[in-house]
Design a protein around this motif. Structure first.
Motif, PDB file in Angstrom:
ATOM      1  N   ASN A  48     -20.795  -3.348  -0.199  1.00 59.15           N
ATOM      2  CA  ASN A  48     -21.853  -2.851   0.874  1.00 59.15           C
ATOM      3  C   ASN A  48     -22.834  -2.114  -0.087  1.00 59.15           C
ATOM      4  O   ASN A  48     -22.134  -1.206  -0.447  1.00 59.15           O
ATOM      5  N   LYS A  49     -24.083  -2.210  -0.091  1.00 58.03           N
ATOM      6  CA  LYS A  49     -24.993  -1.132  -1.091  1.00 58.03           C
ATOM      7  C   LYS A  49     -25.027   0.451  -0.339  1.00 58.03           C
ATOM      8  O   LYS A  49     -25.361   1.096  -1.109  1.00 58.03           O
ATOM      9  N   ASN A  50     -24.371   0.438   0.967  1.00 57.67           N
ATOM     10  CA  ASN A  50     -24.357   1.896   1.601  1.00 57.67           C
ATOM     11  C   ASN A  50     -23.132   2.304   1.198  1.00 57.67           C
ATOM     12  O   ASN A  50     -22.697   3.519   1.633  1.00 57.67           O
ATOM     13  N   SER A  51     -22.034   1.415   0.597  1.00 56.97           N
ATOM     14  CA  SER A  51     -20.793   2.211   0.303  1.00 56.97           C
ATOM     15  C   SER A  51     -20.808   3.067  -1.078  1.00 56.97           C
ATOM     16  O   SER A  51     -21.426   2.623  -1.889  1.00 56.97           O
ATOM     17  N   ASN A  52     -20.336   4.194  -1.037  1.00 50.12           N
ATOM     18  CA  ASN A  52     -20.360   5.296  -1.940  1.00 50.12           C
ATOM     19  C   ASN A  52     -19.023   5.782  -2.050  1.00 50.12           C
ATOM     20  O   ASN A  52     -18.854   6.825  -1.398  1.00 50.12           O
ATOM     21  N   ILE A  53     -17.908   5.497  -2.667  1.00 46.97           N
ATOM     22  CA  ILE A  53     -16.503   6.183  -2.490  1.00 46.97           C
ATOM     23  C   ILE A  53     -16.360   6.853  -3.781  1.00 46.97           C
ATOM     24  O   ILE A  53     -16.573   6.444  -5.190  1.00 46.97           O
ATOM     25  N   SER A  54     -15.674   8.102  -3.649  1.00 49.42           N
ATOM     26  CA  SER A  54     -15.152   8.700  -4.826  1.00 49.42           C
ATOM     27  C   SER A  54     -13.961   8.293  -5.544  1.00 49.42           C
ATOM     28  O   SER A  54     -12.848   7.978  -5.000  1.00 49.42           O
ATOM     29  N   VAL A  55     -13.836   8.083  -6.855  1.00 49.72           N
ATOM     30  CA  VAL A  55     -12.982   7.400  -7.683  1.00 49.72           C
ATOM     31  C   VAL A  55     -12.716   8.204  -8.833  1.00 49.72           C
ATOM     32  O   VAL A  55     -13.628   8.958  -9.295  1.00 49.72           O
ATOM     33  N   ALA A  56     -11.683   8.038  -9.563  1.00 45.29           N
ATOM     34  CA  ALA A  56     -11.012   8.561 -10.929  1.00 45.29           C
ATOM     35  C   ALA A  56     -10.591   7.657 -11.711  1.00 45.29           C
ATOM     36  O   ALA A  56      -9.864   6.645 -11.318  1.00 45.29           O
ATOM     37  N   THR A  66      -8.670   5.670  -6.396  1.00 46.87           N
ATOM     38  CA  THR A  66      -9.287   6.685  -5.480  1.00 46.87           C
ATOM     39  C   THR A  66      -8.851   8.186  -5.904  1.00 46.87           C
ATOM     40  O   THR A  66      -7.872   8.527  -6.411  1.00 46.87           O
ATOM     41  N   SER A  67     -10.019   8.967  -5.929  1.00 46.42           N
ATOM     42  CA  SER A  67      -9.850  10.405  -6.291  1.00 46.42           C
ATOM     43  C   SER A  67      -9.113  11.393  -5.411  1.00 46.42           C
ATOM     44  O   SER A  67      -8.541  12.130  -5.861  1.00 46.42           O
ATOM     45  N   GLY A  68      -9.357  11.147  -4.288  1.00 50.61           N
ATOM     46  CA  GLY A  68      -8.635  11.934  -3.267  1.00 50.61           C
ATOM     47  C   GLY A  68      -9.721  13.194  -2.964  1.00 50.61           C
ATOM     48  O   GLY A  68      -9.337  13.985  -2.015  1.00 50.61           O
ATOM     49  N   TYR A  69     -10.847  13.248  -3.527  1.00 48.15           N
ATOM     50  CA  TYR A  69     -11.764  14.103  -3.255  1.00 48.15           C
ATOM     51  C   TYR A  69     -12.648  14.079  -2.022  1.00 48.15           C
ATOM     52  O   TYR A  69     -13.414  14.977  -1.630  1.00 48.15           O
ATOM     53  N   SER A  70     -12.478  12.839  -1.378  1.00 46.67           N
ATOM     54  CA  SER A  70     -13.195  12.499  -0.220  1.00 46.67           C
ATOM     55  C   SER A  70     -12.428  12.795   0.915  1.00 46.67           C
ATOM     56  O   SER A  70     -11.034  12.787   0.728  1.00 46.67           O
ATOM     57  N   SER A  71     -13.042  12.681   2.140  1.00 47.17           N
ATOM     58  CA  SER A  71     -11.924  12.954   3.330  1.00 47.17           C
ATOM     59  C   SER A  71     -11.460  11.483   3.859  1.00 47.17           C
ATOM     60  O   SER A  71     -11.168  11.639   5.156  1.00 47.17           O
ATOM     61  N   VAL A  72     -11.255  10.445   2.967  1.00 51.66           N
ATOM     62  CA  VAL A  72     -11.291   9.198   3.647  1.00 51.66           C
ATOM     63  C   VAL A  72     -10.076   8.637   2.944  1.00 51.66           C
ATOM     64  O   VAL A  72      -9.142   8.023   3.597  1.00 51.66           O
ATOM     65  N   PHE A  73      -9.744   8.518   1.580  1.00 53.03           N
ATOM     66  CA  PHE A  73      -8.691   7.858   0.848  1.00 53.03           C
ATOM     67  C   PHE A  73      -7.808   8.980   0.193  1.00 53.03           C
ATOM     68  O   PHE A  73      -8.541   9.895  -0.261  1.00 53.03           O
ATOM     69  N   PRO A  74      -6.492   8.858   0.320  1.00 53.72           N
ATOM     70  CA  PRO A  74      -5.806   9.573  -0.397  1.00 53.72           C
ATOM     71  C   PRO A  74      -5.407   9.389  -1.718  1.00 53.72           C
ATOM     72  O   PRO A  74      -6.430   8.154  -2.258  1.00 53.72           O
ATOM     73  N   VAL A  99       0.884  -1.246  -0.007  1.00 57.74           N
ATOM     74  CA  VAL A  99      -0.009  -0.115   0.051  1.00 57.74           C
ATOM     75  C   VAL A  99       0.995   1.094  -0.126  1.00 57.74           C
ATOM     76  O   VAL A  99       0.525   2.238  -0.828  1.00 57.74           O
ATOM     77  N   TYR A 100       2.078   1.259   0.665  1.00 58.54           N
ATOM     78  CA  TYR A 100       2.722   2.347   0.954  1.00 58.54           C
ATOM     79  C   TYR A 100       3.643   2.566  -0.320  1.00 58.54           C
ATOM     80  O   TYR A 100       3.546   3.743  -1.000  1.00 58.54           O
ATOM     81  N   LEU A 101       3.977   1.456  -0.938  1.00 59.78           N
ATOM     82  CA  LEU A 101       4.679   1.739  -2.297  1.00 59.78           C
ATOM     83  C   LEU A 101       3.757   2.074  -3.349  1.00 59.78           C
ATOM     84  O   LEU A 101       4.142   3.094  -4.244  1.00 59.78           O
ATOM     85  N   GLU A 102       2.692   1.636  -3.478  1.00 59.58           N
ATOM     86  CA  GLU A 102       1.603   2.123  -4.692  1.00 59.58           C
ATOM     87  C   GLU A 102       1.217   3.566  -4.393  1.00 59.58           C
ATOM     88  O   GLU A 102       1.312   4.216  -5.473  1.00 59.58           O
ATOM     89  N   ARG A 103       1.016   4.042  -3.121  1.00 62.32           N
ATOM     90  CA  ARG A 103       0.946   5.326  -3.084  1.00 62.32           C
ATOM     91  C   ARG A 103       2.090   6.429  -3.050  1.00 62.32           C
ATOM     92  O   ARG A 103       1.874   7.347  -3.882  1.00 62.32           O
ATOM     93  N   GLN A 104       3.435   5.801  -2.998  1.00 62.63           N
ATOM     94  CA  GLN A 104       4.681   6.530  -3.204  1.00 62.63           C
ATOM     95  C   GLN A 104       4.940   6.624  -4.798  1.00 62.63           C
ATOM     96  O   GLN A 104       4.976   7.736  -5.335  1.00 62.63           O
ATOM     97  N   GLY A 138      -4.959   8.048  -5.766  1.00 62.58           N
ATOM     98  CA  GLY A 138      -4.135   7.076  -6.326  1.00 62.58           C
ATOM     99  C   GLY A 138      -4.282   5.654  -5.829  1.00 62.58           C
ATOM    100  O   GLY A 138      -3.341   4.771  -6.326  1.00 62.58           O
ATOM    101  N   VAL A 139      -4.851   5.385  -4.807  1.00 60.73           N
ATOM    102  CA  VAL A 139      -5.171   4.060  -4.143  1.00 60.73           C
ATOM    103  C   VAL A 139      -5.796   3.255  -5.245  1.00 60.73           C
ATOM    104  O   VAL A 139      -6.803   3.398  -5.897  1.00 60.73           O
ATOM    105  N   MET A 140      -5.364   2.054  -5.757  1.00 61.20           N
ATOM    106  CA  MET A 140      -5.832   1.234  -6.683  1.00 61.20           C
ATOM    107  C   MET A 140      -7.436   0.691  -6.156  1.00 61.20           C
ATOM    108  O   MET A 140      -7.618   0.319  -5.353  1.00 61.20           O
ATOM    109  N   VAL A 141      -8.378   0.833  -7.237  1.00 61.62           N
ATOM    110  CA  VAL A 141      -9.518   0.265  -7.130  1.00 61.62           C
ATOM    111  C   VAL A 141      -9.837  -0.848  -8.154  1.00 61.62           C
ATOM    112  O   VAL A 141     -10.283  -2.016  -7.643  1.00 61.62           O
TER     113      VAL A 141
END
Length: 287
Positions: free
Chosen positions: A169-177, A216-224, A75-80, A226-229
């Motif tokens: 989970n049907k309640n999950s809604n995550i900003s991605v790019a 991940t887009s980074g537009y939410s306050s949860v994920f930085p 995870v660290y290397l992917e972000r780096q 560039g994390v793979m989806v």
């Protein structure tokens, strides 16, 4: 004591036989070079095999720790890598500024390694339980990822355990790019396969290709960012015809999920607190 003496008296000849056998073997191998070498070689083979088994058992039980370390590192290397790619153009013009900016971004978050102790993928409201909680620094609304991609968001915490709302989970809604394209939408799961999810609200003027990466887009306050989806498999028109709907193959295999990382980002925490304060302020004005 009486029974012990009777036992020794009854089987004394067997004990005498064993003692004499041991003495004879000692004399045989100690004072005869050929027999001694045979014994030494055989003993080494047996000892070597025992050590091999011991090493194999020890290695097996250490796999959990190794897996956790590899997950954290992935995870660290992917972000780096994502950050280095974003800074490449700046690096050629001002190396010192780019380097300091990159280090500042990397210092904003840490990864908390955890193990999945319960996981469900068959229902519509699936939940995951991990073995880290408030005592380990895990808080509500933190992002969770594994070595292959994102997993979900922390929903509830106790001292030593946390419940995660996964992508499945049907309640999950995550900003991605769409990676390197700049177009973003929202990832959600509609049930069915645990490897397929959908991204809505991609604009009609967007340019991309099948099998482009979704991050991940980074537009939410949860994920930085560039994390793979996952990767794009199919493209559909939205129900109103104003945007695209993407079918995405998730990079995370939830059926074999064991080791994860909770992403603790100080900057995200500040953004989330600011957003909540703004929402509370608006509610107060409306009332």
């Amino acid at each position: 004591m009486h029974n012990l003496l009777e036992f020794l008296a009854k089987y004394h000849h067997w004990f005498l036989f064993v003692v004499l056998e041991v003495v004879s073997f000692v004399l045989l191998f100690q004072y005869n070079s050929y027999q001694g070498s045979v014994w030494f070689s055989s003993a080494n083979v047996v000892a070597g095999k025992l050590y091999e088994w011991d090493s194999a058992v020890e290695s097996f039980f250490s796999l959990t720790k190794v897996n956790q370390e590899l997950t954290t590192r992935n995870v660290y290397l992917e972000r780096q890598v994502e950050q280095l790619s974003e800074r490449l153009s700046v690096l050629t013009e001002n190396p010192e500024a780019a380097k300091s900016g990159q280090l500042q971004m990397l210092s904003n978050y840490k990864l908390i390694a955890a193990k999945v102790v319960h996981n469900s993928i068959a229902g519509s409201d699936n939940l995951i339980t991990i073995d880290k909680g408030e005592a380990d620094g895990v808080r509500k609304d933190m992002g969770v990822a594994c070595g292959n991609g994102i997993v979900g968001i922390v929903y509830m915490t106790s001292a030593h355990y946390s419940v995660v709302i996964p992508i499945l989970n049907k309640n999950s809604n995550i900003s991605v790019a769409i990676d390197k394209r700049g177009y973003f939408g929202y990832l959600h799961w509609t049930g069915g396969s645990s490897r397929i999810a959908y991204v809505d609200d991609i604009p009609r003027h967007a340019h991309f290709r099948l099998y482009d990466k979704v991050v991940t887009s980074g537009y939410s306050s949860v994920f930085p960012p560039g994390v793979m989806v996952g990767k794009i498999l199919h493209v559909y028109n939205s129900s109103d015809g104003l945007s695209y709907r993407l079918e995405v193959e998730l990079s995370t295999d939830f059926g074999h999920l064991r080791d994860v990382c909770v992403i603790d980002d100080a900057v995200m925490k500040q953004r989330l607190e600011l957003l909540r304060s703004a929402q509370d302020s608006l509610k107060t004005k409306d009332n």
